[in-house]
Write a protein that holds these residues in place. Structure first.
Motif, short mmCIF file in Angstrom:
data_model
loop_
_atom_site.label_atom_id
_atom_site.label_comp_id
_atom_site.label_asym_id
_atom_site.label_seq_id
_atom_site.Cartn_x
_atom_site.Cartn_y
_atom_site.Cartn_z
N LEU A 185 0.84 -1.19 0.00
CA LEU A 185 0.00 0.00 0.00
C LEU A 185 0.88 1.25 0.00
CD1 LEU A 185 -2.59 -1.12 2.72
CD2 LEU A 185 -2.62 -1.57 0.25
N LEU A 186 0.27 2.39 -0.27
CA LEU A 186 1.00 3.65 -0.34
C LEU A 186 0.39 4.67 0.60
CD1 LEU A 186 3.15 5.46 -1.79
CD2 LEU A 186 1.35 6.06 -3.43
N PRO A 229 -7.60 4.96 -4.12
CA PRO A 229 -7.65 5.39 -2.71
C PRO A 229 -8.52 4.45 -1.89
CG PRO A 229 -8.00 7.24 -4.20
CD PRO A 229 -8.10 6.00 -5.03
N ILE A 230 -8.08 4.21 -0.66
CA ILE A 230 -8.80 3.32 0.25
C ILE A 230 -9.39 4.09 1.42
CG2 ILE A 230 -8.54 1.39 1.88
CD1 ILE A 230 -6.34 0.32 0.02
N ALA A 231 -8.60 5.02 1.97
CA ALA A 231 -9.05 5.77 3.15
C ALA A 231 -8.26 7.06 3.24
CB ALA A 231 -8.86 4.96 4.42
N TYR A 284 -4.46 6.68 2.23
CA TYR A 284 -3.83 5.41 1.92
C TYR A 284 -4.48 4.80 0.69
CZ TYR A 284 -2.17 6.40 6.53
OH TYR A 284 -1.59 7.05 7.60
N GLY A 285 -3.65 4.18 -0.16
CA GLY A 285 -4.17 3.60 -1.38
C GLY A 285 -3.40 2.35 -1.77
N ALA A 286 -3.92 1.67 -2.77
CA ALA A 286 -3.33 0.45 -3.31
C ALA A 286 -3.13 0.63 -4.81
CB ALA A 286 -4.23 -0.75 -3.03
N PRO A 287 -2.32 -0.22 -5.44
CA PRO A 287 -2.19 -0.13 -6.89
C PRO A 287 -3.54 -0.31 -7.57
CG PRO A 287 -0.48 -1.55 -5.97
CD PRO A 287 -1.45 -1.26 -4.86
N ALA A 288 -3.82 0.50 -8.59
CA ALA A 288 -5.06 0.33 -9.35
C ALA A 288 -5.10 -1.07 -9.94
CB ALA A 288 -5.12 1.38 -10.45
N PRO A 305 -8.05 -6.25 -6.56
CA PRO A 305 -9.42 -6.78 -6.56
C PRO A 305 -10.34 -5.98 -5.63
CG PRO A 305 -7.85 -8.57 -6.46
CD PRO A 305 -7.05 -7.32 -6.32
N PRO A 306 -11.56 -5.69 -6.09
CA PRO A 306 -12.51 -4.90 -5.27
C PRO A 306 -12.75 -5.51 -3.90
CG PRO A 306 -13.32 -5.12 -7.52
CD PRO A 306 -12.12 -6.02 -7.42
N GLU A 307 -12.76 -6.86 -3.83
CA GLU A 307 -13.00 -7.51 -2.54
C GLU A 307 -11.88 -7.20 -1.55
OE1 GLU A 307 -12.80 -9.01 -5.42
OE2 GLU A 307 -14.82 -9.78 -5.89
N VAL A 308 -10.65 -7.14 -2.06
CA VAL A 308 -9.51 -6.82 -1.20
C VAL A 308 -9.57 -5.36 -0.77
CG1 VAL A 308 -6.99 -6.64 -1.14
CG2 VAL A 308 -8.08 -8.61 -2.22
N VAL A 309 -9.88 -4.47 -1.72
CA VAL A 309 -10.01 -3.05 -1.39
C VAL A 309 -11.08 -2.85 -0.33
CG1 VAL A 309 -10.69 -0.78 -2.30
CG2 VAL A 309 -9.16 -2.26 -3.63
N ALA A 310 -12.21 -3.54 -0.47
CA ALA A 310 -13.30 -3.39 0.48
C ALA A 310 -12.88 -3.85 1.88
CB ALA A 310 -14.52 -4.18 0.01
#
Length: 325
Positions: free
Chosen positions: A93-94, A119-121, A255-259, A262-267
């Motif tokens: 994550l970044l 973006p995640i949060a 905080y974010g993840a690479p585009a 998977p949506p389930e992981v992001v959720a």
């Protein structure tokens, strides 16, 4: 067909319906190993410290260690490049911040795009304050602006990091207030603080924590704060808006993840971040640093906030006409 071949065919037919379930089972097991948050800052920087506090709680929420890895340098681009190229599996994550979204407007060669991240949060907004030399005969931002208007080009401001938040906010202040100052670049905020205390520069926009420590040491005066409401530690000091300085952006981090993660992981990550941010320890850290919490009901509203804030910062960047190497 002999018995050995018959048994092999039977086993293959039995296993076939379950082959497609392997990725799904693996997905439900996320996370099954440590997660890494890469930051573009060195140890001890405010949002890096807050990330470590958050990582401790995330470890409890996710049941796996959450490690913070420092990759400072190149206006956070080293960290951003690393995460943009990382596997899209939720394990790298970044630490997002406004700088990564401003960089394409500031630098000629940026190897990542903001769209490379999902973006995640959002962790919060960083409160900056307007600090002036005690040698100046001003008590508030309005008086400083009037004095600067009457003396165009005779006052200067310090900043560290070309294109960083203090630099851009000082530029925005000039545009909004109709004043002209000279900028003085420093390698770090400590050097700027020393010169401000000595009266060699007149203005410095810095973090609330840093500004308050200078004020308490009798080195400078705070004449405006970048919070939406007046700070509890500075109840008599007006906000930028109260001082007539409208549209000043606030640095944010998240905080974010690479585009493509998977949506389930992001959720699942989003739920964990939401719970970690809501903890009393993290909320107390925000209060202690005069930072403001940010909460969004959906990832779409979070993305909308980032788009709006990026445009606000762009309005401060465009007048600089910078294309840095």
């Amino acid at each position: 067909m002999d018995s050995t071949k018959r048994r092999a065919v039977t086993l293959a037919l039995f296993a076939a319906p379950f082959v497609g379930l392997a990725p799904a089972l693996a997905e439900r097991e996320f996370p099954s190993r440590p997660i890494k948050i890469v930051t573009g800052f060195g140890p001890g920087v405010g949002i890096e410290v807050s990330t470590r506090i958050l990582a401790d709680q995330l470890s409890k929420e996710l049941g796996q260690p959450v490690i913070v890895e420092n990759k400072p340098g190149a206006a956070t681009m080293i960290a951003a490049n690393q995460v943009a190229q990382a596997p899209k599996d939720g394990y790298t994550l970044l630490l997002l911040n406004v700088q990564q979204y401003n960089n394409p407007l500031l630098f000629r060669n940026v190897n990542y795009k903001p769209s490379d991240f999902v973006p995640i949060a959002l962790g919060g907004t960083l409160s900056l304050v307007m600090v002036v030399s005690k040698a100046l005969p001003v008590k508030n931002a309005h008086e400083f602006i009037e004095l600067a208007r009457a003396n165009p080009g005779k006052f200067n401001y310090g900043y560290w990091g070309v294109g960083g938040s203090p630099h851009l906010m000082a530029t925005r202040l000039q545009a909004v207030a109709g004043i002209k100052m000279e900028g003085v670049a420093y390698r770090d905020p400590g050097q700027a603080s020393t010169d401000l205390a000595a009266g060699r520069i007149h203005l410095f926009i810095t973090s609330a924590t840093h500004g308050v420590s200078m004020m308490q040491a009798g080195q400078a005066n705070i004449i405006a704060v970048g919070t939406q409401r007046r700070m509890a530690k500075l109840p008599e000091t007006p906000t930028f808006a109260e001082s007539g300085v409208q549209g000043m952006p606030s640095p944010w981090w998240g905080y974010g993840a690479p585009a493509g993660t998977p949506p389930e992981v992001v959720a699942k990550l989003e739920r964990a971040f939401r719970a970690a941010i809501a903890t009393p320890r993290y909320q107390q850290m925000l209060a202690d640093t005069a930072s403001e919490p940010l909460s969004f009901d959906t990832l779409d509203s979070l993305n909308e906030f980032i788009v709006q804030e990026t445009e606000r910062w762009a309005s401060a960047i465009r007048p600089l006409n910078l294309k840095l190497e």
